[in-house]
Design a protein around this motif. Structure first.
Motif, PDB file in Angstrom:
ATOM      1  N   PHE A   1       0.854  -1.183   0.000  1.00  0.00           N
ATOM      2  CA  PHE A   1       0.000   0.000   0.000  1.00  0.00           C
ATOM      3  C   PHE A   1       0.891   1.234   0.000  1.00  0.00           C
ATOM      4  O   PHE A   1       1.814   1.339   0.809  1.00  0.00           O
ATOM      5  N   TYR A   2       0.595   2.133  -0.920  1.00  0.00           N
ATOM      6  CA  TYR A   2       1.391   3.337  -1.131  1.00  0.00           C
ATOM      7  C   TYR A   2       0.583   4.563  -0.723  1.00  0.00           C
ATOM      8  O   TYR A   2      -0.633   4.586  -0.863  1.00  0.00           O
ATOM      9  N   GLU A   3       1.287   5.579  -0.244  1.00  0.00           N
ATOM     10  CA  GLU A   3       0.666   6.870   0.059  1.00  0.00           C
ATOM     11  C   GLU A   3       1.520   7.964  -0.553  1.00  0.00           C
ATOM     12  O   GLU A   3       2.727   8.025  -0.297  1.00  0.00           O
ATOM     13  N   ASN A   4       0.893   8.799  -1.369  1.00  0.00           N
ATOM     14  CA  ASN A   4       1.580   9.932  -1.997  1.00  0.00           C
ATOM     15  C   ASN A   4       2.930   9.546  -2.603  1.00  0.00           C
ATOM     16  O   ASN A   4       3.937  10.218  -2.401  1.00  0.00           O
ATOM     17  N   GLY A   5       2.937   8.455  -3.329  1.00  0.00           N
ATOM     18  CA  GLY A   5       4.127   8.052  -4.065  1.00  0.00           C
ATOM     19  C   GLY A   5       5.174   7.306  -3.266  1.00  0.00           C
ATOM     20  O   GLY A   5       6.257   7.034  -3.770  1.00  0.00           O
TER      21      GLY A   5
ATOM     22  N   GLY B   1      -8.091  14.794   1.993  1.00  0.00           N
ATOM     23  CA  GLY B   1      -8.757  14.023   0.954  1.00  0.00           C
ATOM     24  C   GLY B   1      -7.852  13.828  -0.231  1.00  0.00           C
ATOM     25  O   GLY B   1      -6.717  14.308  -0.262  1.00  0.00           O
ATOM     26  N   GLY B   2      -8.382  13.138  -1.206  1.00  0.00           N
ATOM     27  CA  GLY B   2      -7.617  12.871  -2.409  1.00  0.00           C
ATOM     28  C   GLY B   2      -8.251  11.759  -3.206  1.00  0.00           C
ATOM     29  O   GLY B   2      -9.478  11.630  -3.249  1.00  0.00           O
ATOM     30  N   ALA B   3      -7.398  10.942  -3.788  1.00  0.00           N
ATOM     31  CA  ALA B   3      -7.848   9.826  -4.611  1.00  0.00           C
ATOM     32  C   ALA B   3      -7.257   8.541  -4.061  1.00  0.00           C
ATOM     33  O   ALA B   3      -6.191   8.534  -3.446  1.00  0.00           O
ATOM     34  N   VAL B   4      -7.971   7.450  -4.277  1.00  0.00           N
ATOM     35  CA  VAL B   4      -7.503   6.139  -3.842  1.00  0.00           C
ATOM     36  C   VAL B   4      -7.791   5.125  -4.946  1.00  0.00           C
ATOM     37  O   VAL B   4      -8.809   5.220  -5.639  1.00  0.00           O
ATOM     38  N   THR B   5      -6.861   4.229  -5.129  1.00  0.00           N
ATOM     39  CA  THR B   5      -7.096   3.043  -5.957  1.00  0.00           C
ATOM     40  C   THR B   5      -6.771   1.846  -5.078  1.00  0.00           C
ATOM     41  O   THR B   5      -5.839   1.890  -4.275  1.00  0.00           O
TER      42      THR B   5
ATOM     43  N   GLY C   1     -11.964 -15.694   3.491  1.00  0.00           N
ATOM     44  CA  GLY C   1     -12.741 -14.914   4.448  1.00  0.00           C
ATOM     45  C   GLY C   1     -13.557 -13.790   3.832  1.00  0.00           C
ATOM     46  O   GLY C   1     -14.215 -13.040   4.539  1.00  0.00           O
ATOM     47  N   GLY C   2     -13.504 -13.637   2.514  1.00  0.00           N
ATOM     48  CA  GLY C   2     -14.229 -12.571   1.826  1.00  0.00           C
ATOM     49  C   GLY C   2     -13.280 -11.649   1.084  1.00  0.00           C
ATOM     50  O   GLY C   2     -12.110 -11.974   0.860  1.00  0.00           O
ATOM     51  N   TRP C   3     -13.773 -10.497   0.688  1.00  0.00           N
ATOM     52  CA  TRP C   3     -12.975  -9.535  -0.069  1.00  0.00           C
ATOM     53  C   TRP C   3     -11.933  -8.884   0.838  1.00  0.00           C
ATOM     54  O   TRP C   3     -12.248  -8.467   1.958  1.00  0.00           O
ATOM     55  N   ARG C   4     -10.707  -8.776   0.331  1.00  0.00           N
ATOM     56  CA  ARG C   4      -9.607  -8.156   1.055  1.00  0.00           C
ATOM     57  C   ARG C   4      -8.831  -7.233   0.111  1.00  0.00           C
ATOM     58  O   ARG C   4      -8.728  -7.501  -1.084  1.00  0.00           O
ATOM     59  N   ILE C   5      -8.248  -6.189   0.668  1.00  0.00           N
ATOM     60  CA  ILE C   5      -7.421  -5.264  -0.117  1.00  0.00           C
ATOM     61  C   ILE C   5      -6.039  -5.883  -0.265  1.00  0.00           C
ATOM     62  O   ILE C   5      -5.366  -6.170   0.713  1.00  0.00           O
ATOM     63  N   LEU C   6      -5.622  -6.086  -1.512  1.00  0.00           N
ATOM     64  CA  LEU C   6      -4.325  -6.672  -1.809  1.00  0.00           C
ATOM     65  C   LEU C   6      -3.271  -5.599  -2.050  1.00  0.00           C
ATOM     66  O   LEU C   6      -2.106  -5.755  -1.712  1.00  0.00           O
ATOM     67  N   SER C   7      -3.703  -4.493  -2.637  1.00  0.00           N
ATOM     68  CA  SER C   7      -2.774  -3.409  -2.954  1.00  0.00           C
ATOM     69  C   SER C   7      -3.577  -2.129  -3.099  1.00  0.00           C
ATOM     70  O   SER C   7      -4.757  -2.154  -3.397  1.00  0.00           O
ATOM     71  N   GLY C   8      -2.900  -1.011  -2.876  1.00  0.00           N
ATOM     72  CA  GLY C   8      -3.597   0.258  -3.024  1.00  0.00           C
ATOM     73  C   GLY C   8      -2.656   1.432  -3.033  1.00  0.00           C
ATOM     74  O   GLY C   8      -1.450   1.293  -2.806  1.00  0.00           O
ATOM     75  N   HIS C   9      -3.256   2.577  -3.300  1.00  0.00           N
ATOM     76  CA  HIS C   9      -2.500   3.833  -3.331  1.00  0.00           C
ATOM     77  C   HIS C   9      -3.451   4.974  -3.042  1.00  0.00           C
ATOM     78  O   HIS C   9      -4.545   5.034  -3.593  1.00  0.00           O
ATOM     79  N   THR C  10      -3.045   5.852  -2.152  1.00  0.00           N
ATOM     80  CA  THR C  10      -3.788   7.092  -1.933  1.00  0.00           C
ATOM     81  C   THR C  10      -2.874   8.249  -2.297  1.00  0.00           C
ATOM     82  O   THR C  10      -1.641   8.149  -2.192  1.00  0.00           O
ATOM     83  N   SER C  11      -3.490   9.321  -2.753  1.00  0.00           N
ATOM     84  CA  SER C  11      -2.709  10.508  -3.048  1.00  0.00           C
ATOM     85  C   SER C  11      -3.563  11.741  -2.784  1.00  0.00           C
ATOM     86  O   SER C  11      -4.775  11.710  -2.929  1.00  0.00           O
ATOM     87  N   ALA C  12      -2.891  12.795  -2.393  1.00  0.00           N
ATOM     88  CA  ALA C  12      -3.554  14.078  -2.157  1.00  0.00           C
ATOM     89  C   ALA C  12      -3.335  14.952  -3.385  1.00  0.00           C
ATOM     90  O   ALA C  12      -2.344  14.795  -4.101  1.00  0.00           O
TER      91      ALA C  12
END
Length: 163
Positions: A69-73, A134-138, A146-157
Protein backbone atom coordinates in the motif's frame (compact mmCIF):
# COMPACT_ATOMS: atom_id res chain seq x y z
CA UNK A 1 -2.94 -18.16 -5.21
CA UNK A 2 -4.48 -18.33 -8.67
CA UNK A 3 -5.97 -14.84 -8.18
CA UNK A 4 -2.57 -13.44 -7.15
CA UNK A 5 -1.09 -14.58 -10.46
CA UNK A 6 -4.00 -12.99 -12.28
CA UNK A 7 -3.49 -9.81 -10.26
CA UNK A 8 0.14 -9.57 -11.31
CA UNK A 9 -0.66 -10.32 -14.94
CA UNK A 10 -3.55 -7.89 -14.95
CA UNK A 11 -1.48 -5.11 -13.38
CA UNK A 12 1.19 -5.65 -16.03
CA UNK A 13 -1.43 -5.54 -18.75
CA UNK A 14 -3.14 -2.55 -17.17
CA UNK A 15 0.11 -0.58 -17.27
CA UNK A 16 0.37 -1.25 -21.00
CA UNK A 17 -2.92 -1.88 -22.76
CA UNK A 18 -5.44 -2.41 -19.97
CA UNK A 19 -7.29 -5.42 -18.65
CA UNK A 20 -10.15 -5.36 -21.08
CA UNK A 21 -9.40 -8.89 -22.31
CA UNK A 22 -9.90 -10.28 -18.79
CA UNK A 23 -12.91 -8.05 -18.14
CA UNK A 24 -14.54 -9.16 -21.39
CA UNK A 25 -14.26 -12.82 -20.29
CA UNK A 26 -16.71 -12.11 -17.45
CA UNK A 27 -20.40 -12.14 -18.22
CA UNK A 28 -22.13 -8.87 -17.38
CA UNK A 29 -24.10 -10.66 -14.67
CA UNK A 30 -20.87 -11.98 -13.07
CA UNK A 31 -19.19 -8.55 -13.35
CA UNK A 32 -22.23 -6.89 -11.77
CA UNK A 33 -22.17 -9.43 -8.94
CA UNK A 34 -18.48 -8.70 -8.30
CA UNK A 35 -19.10 -4.93 -8.37
CA UNK A 36 -22.00 -5.28 -5.91
CA UNK A 37 -20.08 -7.49 -3.48
CA UNK A 38 -17.01 -5.22 -3.57
CA UNK A 39 -19.27 -2.18 -3.00
CA UNK A 40 -20.61 -3.97 0.08
CA UNK A 41 -17.04 -4.70 1.23
CA UNK A 42 -16.20 -1.00 0.73
CA UNK A 43 -19.22 -0.04 2.88
CA UNK A 44 -18.02 -2.43 5.59
CA UNK A 45 -14.50 -1.01 5.31
CA UNK A 46 -15.83 2.54 5.76
CA UNK A 47 -18.14 1.59 8.66
CA UNK A 48 -15.53 -0.40 10.59
CA UNK A 49 -12.86 2.26 9.97
CA UNK A 50 -15.19 4.94 11.35
CA UNK A 51 -16.03 2.90 14.45
CA UNK A 52 -14.67 3.03 17.96
CA UNK A 53 -11.73 0.73 17.09
CA UNK A 54 -10.24 1.87 13.76
CA UNK A 55 -7.64 -0.91 13.94
CA UNK A 56 -10.45 -3.46 13.40
CA UNK A 57 -10.40 -2.46 9.72
CA UNK A 58 -6.99 -4.14 9.41
CA UNK A 59 -8.87 -7.44 9.00
CA UNK A 60 -9.94 -6.26 5.55
CA UNK A 61 -6.35 -6.11 4.30
CA UNK A 62 -4.94 -9.24 2.67
CA UNK A 63 -2.35 -11.28 4.55
CA UNK A 64 -0.74 -12.15 1.19
CA UNK A 65 3.03 -11.70 1.03
CA UNK A 66 2.44 -9.62 -2.11
CA UNK A 67 0.46 -6.99 -0.17
CA UNK A 68 1.58 -3.38 -0.78
CA UNK A 69 0.00 0.00 0.00
CA UNK A 70 1.39 3.34 -1.13
CA UNK A 71 0.67 6.87 0.06
CA UNK A 72 1.58 9.93 -2.00
CA UNK A 73 4.13 8.05 -4.07
CA UNK A 74 5.84 6.22 -1.18
CA UNK A 75 5.57 2.57 -0.23
CA UNK A 76 4.03 2.93 3.22
CA UNK A 77 2.95 -0.60 4.16
CA UNK A 78 4.41 -3.95 3.09
CA UNK A 79 1.92 -6.10 5.00
CA UNK A 80 -1.43 -6.11 6.70
CA UNK A 81 0.55 -6.34 9.96
CA UNK A 82 2.16 -2.98 9.13
CA UNK A 83 -1.29 -1.44 8.62
CA UNK A 84 -2.54 -2.99 11.86
CA UNK A 85 0.46 -1.64 13.82
CA UNK A 86 -0.10 1.87 12.46
CA UNK A 87 -3.80 1.76 13.34
CA UNK A 88 -3.15 0.33 16.79
CA UNK A 89 -0.75 3.23 17.38
CA UNK A 90 -3.59 5.75 17.20
CA UNK A 91 -4.80 7.21 20.49
CA UNK A 92 -7.92 5.39 21.77
CA UNK A 93 -10.02 8.56 21.60
CA UNK A 94 -9.25 9.17 17.90
CA UNK A 95 -12.03 8.67 15.36
CA UNK A 96 -11.53 8.56 11.61
CA UNK A 97 -14.45 8.96 9.23
CA UNK A 98 -14.09 8.61 5.48
CA UNK A 99 -16.56 9.26 2.71
CA UNK A 100 -16.01 8.03 -0.84
CA UNK A 101 -17.34 9.69 -3.99
CA UNK A 102 -17.14 9.14 -7.75
CA UNK A 103 -16.37 5.51 -6.97
CA UNK A 104 -15.77 3.17 -9.88
CA UNK A 105 -15.51 -0.57 -9.31
CA UNK A 106 -14.19 -2.61 -12.21
CA UNK A 107 -14.42 -6.40 -12.14
CA UNK A 108 -11.12 -7.59 -13.60
CA UNK A 109 -11.51 -11.35 -13.26
CA UNK A 110 -13.32 -13.77 -10.97
CA UNK A 111 -12.23 -12.78 -7.46
CA UNK A 112 -10.39 -9.63 -8.52
CA UNK A 113 -11.63 -6.03 -8.70
CA UNK A 114 -10.14 -2.57 -9.06
CA UNK A 115 -11.66 0.32 -7.08
CA UNK A 116 -10.99 3.94 -8.03
CA UNK A 117 -12.48 6.69 -5.91
CA UNK A 118 -12.14 10.13 -4.43
CA UNK A 119 -12.21 10.32 -0.64
CA UNK A 120 -12.55 12.82 2.18
CA UNK A 121 -11.40 11.81 5.66
CA UNK A 122 -11.80 13.55 8.98
CA UNK A 123 -9.78 12.71 12.06
CA UNK A 124 -11.24 13.78 15.40
CA UNK A 125 -9.55 13.56 18.77
CA UNK A 126 -9.69 14.83 22.31
CA UNK A 127 -10.16 18.50 23.11
CA UNK A 128 -11.91 19.32 19.85
CA UNK A 129 -8.94 18.31 17.68
CA UNK A 130 -10.04 17.87 14.07
CA UNK A 131 -8.09 17.40 10.87
CA UNK A 132 -9.43 16.80 7.38
CA UNK A 133 -7.75 15.59 4.23
CA UNK A 134 -8.76 14.02 0.95
CA UNK A 135 -7.62 12.87 -2.41
CA UNK A 136 -7.85 9.83 -4.61
CA UNK A 137 -7.50 6.14 -3.84
CA UNK A 138 -7.10 3.04 -5.96
CA UNK A 139 -7.36 -0.41 -4.42
CA UNK A 140 -7.02 -3.89 -5.82
CA UNK A 141 -9.46 -6.17 -3.98
CA UNK A 142 -9.10 -9.95 -4.07
CA UNK A 143 -11.62 -12.51 -2.89
CA UNK A 144 -10.06 -14.76 -0.28
CA UNK A 145 -11.61 -17.52 1.86
CA UNK A 146 -12.74 -14.91 4.45
CA UNK A 147 -14.23 -12.57 1.83
CA UNK A 148 -12.97 -9.53 -0.07
CA UNK A 149 -9.61 -8.16 1.06
CA UNK A 150 -7.42 -5.26 -0.12
CA UNK A 151 -4.32 -6.67 -1.81
CA UNK A 152 -2.77 -3.41 -2.95
CA UNK A 153 -3.60 0.26 -3.02
CA UNK A 154 -2.50 3.83 -3.33
CA UNK A 155 -3.79 7.09 -1.93
CA UNK A 156 -2.71 10.51 -3.05
CA UNK A 157 -3.55 14.08 -2.16
CA UNK A 158 -4.08 16.75 -4.79
CA UNK A 159 -0.96 18.61 -5.83
CA UNK A 160 -1.40 22.36 -6.34
CA UNK A 161 -0.76 23.29 -9.96
CA UNK A 162 0.56 26.62 -11.12
CA UNK A 163 -1.29 29.01 -13.34
Amino acid sequence: MKNLGKAGACLALWAGVGCQANAAALSEARAASIRDSVATAMDTFREIGSGPDPSAVAGLYSESPTFRFYENGELRYRSAADVRAALEGLPPSMRISTEYSDTDIEALAPGLALVRSLFESTIEGEGGFEFGYGGAVTMLWTHEPGGWRILSGHTSAPVPRGG
